[in-house]
Write a protein that holds these residues in place. Sequence first.
Motif, short mmCIF file in Angstrom:
data_model
loop_
_atom_site.label_atom_id
_atom_site.label_comp_id
_atom_site.label_asym_id
_atom_site.label_seq_id
_atom_site.Cartn_x
_atom_site.Cartn_y
_atom_site.Cartn_z
N THR A 86 0.79 -1.30 -0.10
CA THR A 86 -0.09 -0.11 0.11
C THR A 86 0.69 1.32 0.02
O THR A 86 0.61 2.24 -0.70
CB THR A 86 -0.80 0.04 1.26
N TYR A 87 1.92 1.25 0.92
CA TYR A 87 2.57 2.42 1.14
C TYR A 87 4.19 2.39 0.58
O TYR A 87 4.71 3.23 0.34
CB TYR A 87 2.95 2.74 2.62
N GLU A 88 4.36 1.20 -0.30
CA GLU A 88 5.70 1.09 -1.07
C GLU A 88 6.80 1.50 0.14
O GLU A 88 6.84 1.09 1.10
CB GLU A 88 5.71 2.03 -2.23
N THR A 89 7.66 2.13 -0.57
CA THR A 89 9.04 2.35 0.31
C THR A 89 8.80 3.26 1.53
O THR A 89 9.49 2.82 2.48
CB THR A 89 9.92 3.42 -0.50
N TYR A 90 7.66 4.02 1.69
CA TYR A 90 7.43 4.59 2.92
C TYR A 90 7.04 3.71 3.74
O TYR A 90 7.28 3.95 5.12
CB TYR A 90 6.53 5.68 2.82
N GLY A 91 6.35 2.65 3.31
CA GLY A 91 5.80 1.59 4.16
C GLY A 91 7.01 0.76 5.01
O GLY A 91 7.06 0.37 6.04
N ALA A 92 8.07 0.67 4.36
CA ALA A 92 9.15 -0.08 4.62
C ALA A 92 9.82 0.65 5.61
O ALA A 92 10.29 0.37 6.91
CB ALA A 92 10.20 -0.52 3.44
N ALA A 93 9.98 2.10 5.30
CA ALA A 93 10.66 2.98 6.44
C ALA A 93 10.14 2.98 7.55
O ALA A 93 10.45 2.82 8.67
CB ALA A 93 10.70 4.46 5.79
N ILE A 94 8.72 3.01 7.71
CA ILE A 94 8.05 2.94 9.05
C ILE A 94 7.90 1.74 9.56
O ILE A 94 8.11 1.32 10.77
CB ILE A 94 6.22 3.07 8.61
N ALA A 95 8.06 0.46 8.94
CA ALA A 95 8.36 -0.85 9.46
C ALA A 95 9.46 -0.97 10.33
O ALA A 95 9.39 -1.47 11.22
CB ALA A 95 7.91 -1.75 8.30
N THR A 96 10.60 -0.33 9.71
CA THR A 96 11.82 -0.63 10.20
C THR A 96 11.87 0.34 11.50
O THR A 96 12.30 -0.10 12.38
CB THR A 96 12.80 -0.02 9.44
N ALA A 97 11.14 1.59 11.62
CA ALA A 97 11.13 2.52 12.73
C ALA A 97 10.35 1.66 13.98
O ALA A 97 10.71 1.96 15.07
CB ALA A 97 10.42 3.65 12.51
N VAL A 98 9.20 1.51 13.49
CA VAL A 98 8.25 0.77 14.39
C VAL A 98 9.06 -0.42 15.11
O VAL A 98 8.79 -0.77 16.32
CB VAL A 98 7.00 0.07 14.00
N SER A 99 9.60 -1.54 14.41
CA SER A 99 10.37 -2.66 14.63
C SER A 99 11.47 -2.25 15.64
O SER A 99 11.60 -2.96 16.77
CB SER A 99 10.55 -3.53 13.58
N PHE A 100 12.23 -1.33 15.49
CA PHE A 100 13.33 -0.94 16.33
C PHE A 100 12.83 -0.36 17.56
O PHE A 100 13.36 -0.45 18.58
CB PHE A 100 14.05 0.13 15.59
N PHE A 101 11.73 0.31 17.37
CA PHE A 101 11.21 0.93 18.63
C PHE A 101 10.76 -0.21 19.68
O PHE A 101 10.88 -0.23 20.78
CB PHE A 101 10.05 2.01 18.21
N ILE A 102 10.08 -1.09 19.08
CA ILE A 102 9.47 -2.36 19.85
C ILE A 102 10.67 -3.00 20.54
O ILE A 102 10.71 -3.38 21.75
CB ILE A 102 8.76 -3.32 18.95
#
Length: 267
Positions: free
Chosen positions: A173-189
């Motif tokens: 859905t969000y393409e590259t921005y989705g990958a960036a958000i996924a990385t940020a969220v996973s590192f936060f967790i």
Amino acid sequence: LKQLALNNEGLAFEEMGELKDCYAFVFSEMPNSFLKEVYWWIAEHACKEDIYAQYSVLENAAVEPSISAIKDFDKNDTDGFLGNSYSVINICFVLMCSVLMIANVFLSKLLFSNDFFTAWEYVPPLLISALMSQLSLTCEQYYIAIKKTSIISITAVVGATINIGLNILLIPTYETYGAAIATAVSFFIVWIIRYIILTKYIKLKHNFLVECISYVLLVIQLVFAYNGNTFMLCQLITMVIIMLLYVKPIKKIIIAILHYLTAKVKG
């Protein structure tokens, strides 16, 4: 390990214990080291190389606190050394993250090729990824000191699983921005899990509430930064608020640096 293994007179009981601890550390670190590479491989290949170059400026500035796994390790942080070390690393990276968000579009014109200039919008979440990665790494050093390295590997596996899952969900859905958000969220967790568990072993003396507020402010700045320089004033105000939150420790850091430089000049 080599020195112990080559001891011709055999290993003493104490040395056997050290050897056991060394092997336990090595084997527990193997999955964590591998998963770190997976994390950044996903970030680097999901995003354009030019984008990766910019946020790696913050990641490459990472400082691993060298904390020895010694027997008299102060788990109560009596002198505040552990908490202060954590706070200094946090403050430096939060401020760098905020400043780079503000300078994002300008730096993108310098670093990105014309075809990829629009990739500047992916940088803010990746900067937050680098921040959370460093905080996780700082917690990791404490775990090494108290010889609880299995927690490092477990949390790394959890983070990698979440990262992959979010990439599968968000990229279509969000393409590259989705990958960036996924990385940020996973590192936060990964960071929040490591930190919560860490507090059961070490009583860090630092202002956790203020730090969390600064993270929320960074997320707010990220929203402003998504629109480039359109809300530059809002970004600047957010950065000023973050600096005001840390005004006392910033003064202490500046004074400490000045004292160090003065001593070097006089020495």
